[in-house]
Design a protein around this motif. Sequence first.
Motif, short mmCIF file in Angstrom:
data_model
loop_
_atom_site.label_atom_id
_atom_site.label_comp_id
_atom_site.label_asym_id
_atom_site.label_seq_id
_atom_site.Cartn_x
_atom_site.Cartn_y
_atom_site.Cartn_z
N PRO A 175 0.80 -1.23 0.00
CA PRO A 175 0.00 0.00 0.00
C PRO A 175 0.83 1.29 0.00
CG PRO A 175 -0.97 -1.61 1.48
CD PRO A 175 0.35 -2.19 1.03
N TRP A 176 2.07 1.22 0.52
CA TRP A 176 2.91 2.41 0.52
C TRP A 176 3.33 2.81 -0.89
CZ3 TRP A 176 7.02 2.09 5.03
CH2 TRP A 176 6.35 1.89 6.25
N ARG A 177 3.30 1.84 -1.81
CA ARG A 177 3.82 2.08 -3.16
C ARG A 177 2.72 2.10 -4.22
NH1 ARG A 177 6.99 -1.58 -5.35
NH2 ARG A 177 8.61 -0.20 -6.18
N PRO A 195 -5.13 0.88 -2.63
CA PRO A 195 -3.88 0.62 -1.91
C PRO A 195 -3.43 -0.84 -2.00
CG PRO A 195 -5.29 2.05 -0.61
CD PRO A 195 -6.11 1.62 -1.78
N ALA A 196 -4.40 -1.76 -2.02
CA ALA A 196 -4.05 -3.18 -2.06
C ALA A 196 -3.38 -3.57 -3.37
CB ALA A 196 -5.29 -4.04 -1.83
N ASP A 197 -3.49 -2.72 -4.40
CA ASP A 197 -2.85 -3.02 -5.68
C ASP A 197 -1.37 -2.65 -5.68
OD1 ASP A 197 -5.26 -3.92 -6.59
OD2 ASP A 197 -5.61 -2.28 -8.02
N TYR A 255 16.45 2.00 -3.29
CA TYR A 255 15.51 2.85 -2.53
C TYR A 255 14.48 3.50 -3.44
CZ TYR A 255 18.80 2.10 1.26
OH TYR A 255 19.60 1.51 2.21
N ASP A 256 14.04 2.79 -4.48
CA ASP A 256 12.96 3.29 -5.35
C ASP A 256 13.32 4.59 -6.05
OD1 ASP A 256 10.88 1.48 -5.59
OD2 ASP A 256 9.81 2.19 -3.81
N ASP A 257 14.58 4.77 -6.42
CA ASP A 257 15.00 6.04 -7.01
C ASP A 257 14.37 6.32 -8.37
OD1 ASP A 257 16.58 6.95 -4.90
OD2 ASP A 257 18.28 5.76 -5.56
N ASP A 258 13.76 5.31 -8.99
CA ASP A 258 13.09 5.54 -10.28
C ASP A 258 11.61 5.91 -10.09
OD1 ASP A 258 12.59 2.93 -9.32
OD2 ASP A 258 12.03 2.24 -11.32
N GLU A 259 11.15 5.95 -8.85
CA GLU A 259 9.75 6.29 -8.58
C GLU A 259 9.61 7.80 -8.39
OE1 GLU A 259 7.18 4.39 -8.73
OE2 GLU A 259 8.17 2.44 -8.90
N PRO A 260 8.37 8.33 -8.45
CA PRO A 260 8.18 9.78 -8.28
C PRO A 260 8.69 10.29 -6.93
CG PRO A 260 6.20 8.75 -9.17
CD PRO A 260 7.12 7.63 -8.78
N VAL A 261 9.11 11.54 -6.93
CA VAL A 261 9.63 12.16 -5.71
C VAL A 261 8.59 12.09 -4.58
CG1 VAL A 261 10.28 14.38 -4.69
CG2 VAL A 261 11.24 13.67 -6.90
N VAL A 315 7.23 7.50 1.52
CA VAL A 315 7.73 6.24 2.07
C VAL A 315 8.76 6.52 3.17
CG1 VAL A 315 9.11 4.19 1.57
CG2 VAL A 315 7.26 4.85 0.02
N ALA A 316 9.64 7.47 2.95
CA ALA A 316 10.62 7.81 3.99
C ALA A 316 9.92 8.27 5.26
CB ALA A 316 11.57 8.89 3.48
N ASP A 317 8.88 9.08 5.12
CA ASP A 317 8.12 9.52 6.30
C ASP A 317 7.49 8.33 7.02
OD1 ASP A 317 8.77 12.13 5.73
OD2 ASP A 317 6.85 12.61 4.76
#
Length: 215
Positions: free
Chosen positions: A86-88, A95-97, A172-178, A184-186
């Motif tokens: 759900p975080w991603r 969220p479950a997707d 650390y998901d660097d290719d994902e949106p800012v 996620v860090a929060d």
Amino acid sequence: MLIHPWDAGLDEAEWQTWLADGHDFGQLSVNGVPGQSPVVVPTHFCSDGNQLLIHLARPNPAVKAIEHDPNVTLTVIGDYAFIPGPWRAERGTPPADGVPTSYYTTVQFTCHARIVDDPEGKAELLRRQLAHFQPDGDYALVAVGRPPYGRMLSGIRGLRLEVTDVKAKFKYDDDEPVELRTAVADRLDTRGQGLDVPAARQQRRRLDRIGTWKP
């Protein structure tokens, strides 16, 4: 080890700085003798120029395997965390997707191992290790024939690993949106389990350097 372009170390200083920040424990992987599985040894290590220094108990089966094949790998792993699906999840989707993943930093050294068996060579290796791990100098002199270490030298075998290649991965998901990476860090900081906080720190550090990933 698979390293995507967005997971790769940004420069040598990045992984060197990470190692210097207390990441001096890894797994030594040694090719097994024919018919046997590889030998894996958890161990502390320190560096001496282009070499990594390790000592093992004399009966350790890794030594026999190194005598057969001196090509070894030392792997260091840290700052890892499981990221729930759900975080991603993509914006506008249930969220479950979301698909879960793992965050981690790892540095892998490919090395050629040389066994150190002469007493003075082992004493020098131990002196260098103690200087690294106990920099305050609160230990007895390591010298051949002098207690307490002198009588123990026969019970160990030293290893000098000449580094021939280094691979570093910062996943650390660097290719994902800012926005996703920040969120996620929060969430890692809020959850605060295991190595969540160091993982969040790595993610923010990479985010500051990379920003939006550009292939």
